[in-house]
Design an enzyme around this catalytic site. Structure first.
Site, PDB file in Angstrom:
ATOM      1  N   TYR A 205       4.844 -41.871   4.859  1.00 29.37           N
ATOM      2  CA  TYR A 205       3.944 -42.673   4.435  1.00 29.37           C
ATOM      3  C   TYR A 205       4.579 -43.678   3.433  1.00 29.37           C
ATOM      4  CZ  TYR A 205      -0.396 -45.172   3.171  1.00 29.37           C
ATOM      5  OH  TYR A 205      -1.307 -46.081   2.919  1.00 29.37           O
TER       6      TYR A 205
ATOM      7  N   LYS B 261       5.856 -47.525   3.320  1.00 25.64           N
ATOM      8  CA  LYS B 261       5.085 -48.448   2.516  1.00 25.64           C
ATOM      9  C   LYS B 261       6.296 -49.136   1.464  1.00 25.64           C
ATOM     10  CE  LYS B 261       0.899 -48.294   4.152  1.00 25.64           C
ATOM     11  NZ  LYS B 261       0.275 -49.612   4.923  1.00 25.64           N
TER      12      LYS B 261
HETATM   13  P1  NAI Z   1      -8.281 -47.439   8.355  1.00 29.16           P
HETATM   14  O1  NAI Z   1      -7.664 -46.117   8.914  1.00 29.16           O
HETATM   15  O2  NAI Z   1      -9.946 -47.342   8.114  1.00 29.16           O
HETATM   16  O3  NAI Z   1      -8.124 -48.584   9.318  1.00 29.16           O
HETATM   17  C1  NAI Z   1      -6.923 -48.716   9.941  1.00 29.16           C
HETATM   18  C2  NAI Z   1      -6.949 -49.498  11.105  1.00 29.16           C
HETATM   19  O4  NAI Z   1      -5.889 -49.691  11.557  1.00 29.16           O
HETATM   20  C3  NAI Z   1      -8.009 -48.846  12.260  1.00 29.16           C
HETATM   21  O5  NAI Z   1      -8.909 -49.567  12.708  1.00 29.16           O
HETATM   22  C4  NAI Z   1      -6.762 -48.566  13.160  1.00 29.16           C
HETATM   23  O6  NAI Z   1      -7.402 -48.187  14.515  1.00 29.16           O
HETATM   24  C5  NAI Z   1      -5.953 -49.525  13.209  1.00 29.16           C
HETATM   25  N1  NAI Z   1      -4.575 -49.125  13.656  1.00 29.16           N
HETATM   26  C6  NAI Z   1      -3.706 -48.081  13.429  1.00 29.16           C
HETATM   27  N2  NAI Z   1      -2.770 -48.026  14.315  1.00 29.16           N
HETATM   28  C7  NAI Z   1      -2.723 -49.256  14.891  1.00 29.16           C
HETATM   29  C8  NAI Z   1      -1.817 -49.647  15.928  1.00 29.16           C
HETATM   30  N3  NAI Z   1      -0.784 -49.047  16.174  1.00 29.16           N
HETATM   31  N4  NAI Z   1      -2.289 -50.935  16.321  1.00 29.16           N
HETATM   32  C9  NAI Z   1      -3.147 -51.566  16.018  1.00 29.16           C
HETATM   33  N5  NAI Z   1      -3.959 -51.069  15.138  1.00 29.16           N
HETATM   34  C10 NAI Z   1      -3.869 -49.891  14.533  1.00 29.16           C
HETATM   35  O7  NAI Z   1      -7.347 -47.689   7.039  1.00 29.16           O
HETATM   36  P2  NAI Z   1      -7.636 -48.353   5.823  1.00 29.16           P
HETATM   37  O8  NAI Z   1      -7.996 -47.555   4.660  1.00 29.16           O
HETATM   38  O9  NAI Z   1      -8.652 -49.580   6.281  1.00 29.16           O
HETATM   39  O10 NAI Z   1      -6.275 -48.869   5.401  1.00 29.16           O
HETATM   40  C11 NAI Z   1      -5.872 -50.319   5.923  1.00 29.16           C
HETATM   41  C12 NAI Z   1      -4.287 -50.438   5.254  1.00 29.16           C
HETATM   42  O11 NAI Z   1      -4.570 -50.302   3.950  1.00 29.16           O
HETATM   43  C13 NAI Z   1      -3.303 -49.224   5.792  1.00 29.16           C
HETATM   44  O12 NAI Z   1      -2.133 -50.095   6.162  1.00 29.16           O
HETATM   45  C14 NAI Z   1      -3.313 -48.327   4.842  1.00 29.16           C
HETATM   46  O13 NAI Z   1      -2.083 -47.726   4.931  1.00 29.16           O
HETATM   47  C15 NAI Z   1      -3.372 -49.281   3.539  1.00 29.16           C
HETATM   48  N6  NAI Z   1      -4.013 -48.643   2.312  1.00 29.16           N
HETATM   49  C16 NAI Z   1      -5.052 -47.851   2.336  1.00 29.16           C
HETATM   50  C17 NAI Z   1      -5.392 -47.502   0.927  1.00 29.16           C
HETATM   51  C18 NAI Z   1      -6.907 -46.909   0.911  1.00 29.16           C
HETATM   52  O14 NAI Z   1      -7.131 -46.217  -0.197  1.00 29.16           O
HETATM   53  N7  NAI Z   1      -7.527 -46.705   2.072  1.00 29.16           N
HETATM   54  C19 NAI Z   1      -4.455 -47.213  -0.007  1.00 29.16           C
HETATM   55  C20 NAI Z   1      -3.422 -47.943   0.053  1.00 29.16           C
HETATM   56  C21 NAI Z   1      -2.958 -48.543   1.234  1.00 29.16           C
END
Ligand code: NAI
Length: 437
Positions: free
Chosen positions: A342, A346
């Site tokens: 990861y 990133k």
């Molecule tokens: P989440 O897991 O709640 O949502 C991620 C969404 O991306 C899901 O709806 C999933 O179905 C979709 N997804 C995954 N693989 C996919 C693919 N191959 N094609 C299309 N859609 C796909 O995650 P969250 O927490 O909302 O994170 C969103 C972004 O923020 C991510 O890139 C994550 O790495 C980043 N992030 C989140 C943090 C946190 O504290 N929640 C911290 C740092 C970064």
């Protein structure tokens, strides 16, 4: 997963007990609402040294005005600070007022780009970063401190409006650079600051839930027609989000080999804002990490971002004046045990942004920036084991996790038509997390 500690410290006995025990005292953050879109209070505009910035007209348009009450926002223009003696004015000006800054207030320092011909200027301008980050760590009460480097106040209007508003509630300790319009920043004043994205189309990947859903919601609030993309198994949720926002859903696995063509086919009217938000984690220490956990994370978080960016740029789907906002993470900056895959993916996003930004702007008028979230309350972080989760929440200057809307508001600022001079930036939305620089 609700932050029960934050609710507890908001009660009188909670406040009493946690203070006696010397525990963190998170202040509930004031975020943007339609009823209260601005900071409540006065603006204090200070200048250290001699400044050439034409700041007053821009500040006047933020809706904040000078007055006799507690300042809700302090802007200290230090662009003219070129030596250690003048740097002392930063201390002299802020020392007497910092205590009076209102709860959830803002301190924004303005600095100049570092002068490669003058190491005294460069030293004291760099000193402003250490000052900003240190004050951010001690100021408390939901107040934030950020540094903006600029040479042209008009080019920085959207950024000043963002930093001086409740929209930047979870952004602290950041250094943001805004180019001058002379250097090629495509700054377009929006028809209206209330709906700056009216008439524009935005694609948000991974928008069926979590941060992506909040991004789609916020861009729709700002007037954009949103395309809510998520994997086929989340299609129902994506459709629900799209219906609520008056947009369209697109069921597509972003790692599919033909994702670029499918996107181009779905966006025949062109695209203005591309938000790469979809992301996954598959944590394991490197010694225990099989190849598929590595490749799936690298594929979703980095390779597909590279592929779809290339496809949408080369086919001209992303129009001139377009905006790309990619999602990094503080784990990509600071590293994190169990996240070599990861963290690598990133950090790769940061590299992509830094390299592509100047070329995309020069050749296509498109800006490329990244948001780097810290601990944000979502399903992803709800799955983190309790003690690590509690540490992630508390180990930042605001002593609490951020909300998806905090990342969304930062994205909306970068997507703004007037943010054309903000390019190649990586902005952490992390409450100044103790992790990393
Ligand atoms: P989440 O897991 O709640 O949502 C991620 C969404 O991306 C899901 O709806 C999933 O179905 C979709 N997804 C995954 N693989 C996919 C693919 N191959 N094609 C299309 N859609 C796909 O995650 P969250 O927490 O909302 O994170 C969103 C972004 O923020 C991510 O890139 C994550 O790495 C980043 N992030 C989140 C943090 C946190 O504290 N929640 C911290 C740092 C970064």
């Amino acid at each position: 997963m609700a932050d029960r500690y934050l609710s507890f410290t908001g009660t009188a006995p909670g406040r009493f007990l946690t203070r006696r025990l010397g525990l963190p005292q998170p202040a509930p953050l004031r975020r943007w609402t339609a009823e209260q879109p601005s900071l409540a209070g006065d603006l204090l505009h200070l200048t250290a040294g001699k400044s050439d910035l034409d700041l007053a007209p821009v500040l006047a348009r933020t809706g904040l005005t000078a007055g006799e009450h507690r300042p809700a926002a302090v802007v200290l223009d230090a662009t003219g600070v070129r030596d250690v003696d003048t740097l002392a004015e930063v201390h002299a000006l802020l020392h007497p007022v910092v205590r009076s800054v209102a709860t959830s207030g803002r301190v924004v320092l303005l600095g100049a780009p570092l002068d490669p011909e003058d190491h005294h200027q460069a030293a004291v301008q760099q000193a402003l970063e250490g000052f900003t980050r240190s004050l951010g760590k001690e100021i408390g009460r939901g107040r934030t401190v950020n540094l903006l480097r600029l040479t042209d106040a008009a080019a920085a209007e959207s950024t000043l409006r963002f930093l001086l508003s409740p929209r930047s509630a979870y952004v602290s300790g950041q250094v943001v650079g805004v180019e001058s319009t002379v250097n090629g920043g495509a700054v377009t004043a929006p028809d209206g600051w209330d709906r700056p994205l009216a008439g524009r189309t935005a694609l948000v990947t991974g928008a069926a839930r979590g941060i992506g859903e909040a991004v789609a919601e916020t861009l729709a609030r700002d007037g954009a027609r949103v395309v809510v993309l998520d994997v086929p198994r989340a299609e129902e949720d994506a459709r629900r989000v799209a219906e609520r926002l008056g947009g369209t859903a697109l069921a597509l696995d972003i790692t599919a080999a033909d994702a670029g063509e499918r996107l181009a086919a779905a966006l025949t009217d062109g695209l203005d804002v591309l938000v790469h938000n979809a992301g996954i984690t598959r944590d394991r220490r490197l010694v225990n990490m099989p190849g598929d956990r590595w490749s799936s994370v690298l594929d979703v978080n980095l390779a597909s971002v590279l592929r779809t960016t290339d496809a949408l740029l080369s086919q001209g789907v992303l129009r001139p004046g377009g905006r790309i906002v990619a999602t990094a993470s503080i784990a990509g900056i600071a590293g994190n045990a169990g996240q070599t895959n990861y963290g690598a993916s990133k950090a790769g996003v940061v590299g992509l942004v830094r390299s592509l930004a100047p070329r995309a702007l020069a050749e296509r008028g498109v800006t490329v920036n990244a948001v780097a979230p810290g601990f944000i309350e979502t399903r992803m972080t709800a799955a983190v084991p309790l003690f690590i989760r509690e540490a992630g929440r508390r180990m930042n200057s605001l002593a609490q996790g951020g909300l998806p809307v905090d990342v969304a508001e930062t994205t909306a600022w970068l997507a703004h038509p007037a943010s054309g001079a903000v390019n190649g930036q990586v902005v952490r939305v992390c409450g100044q997390s103790l992790l990393g620089a």
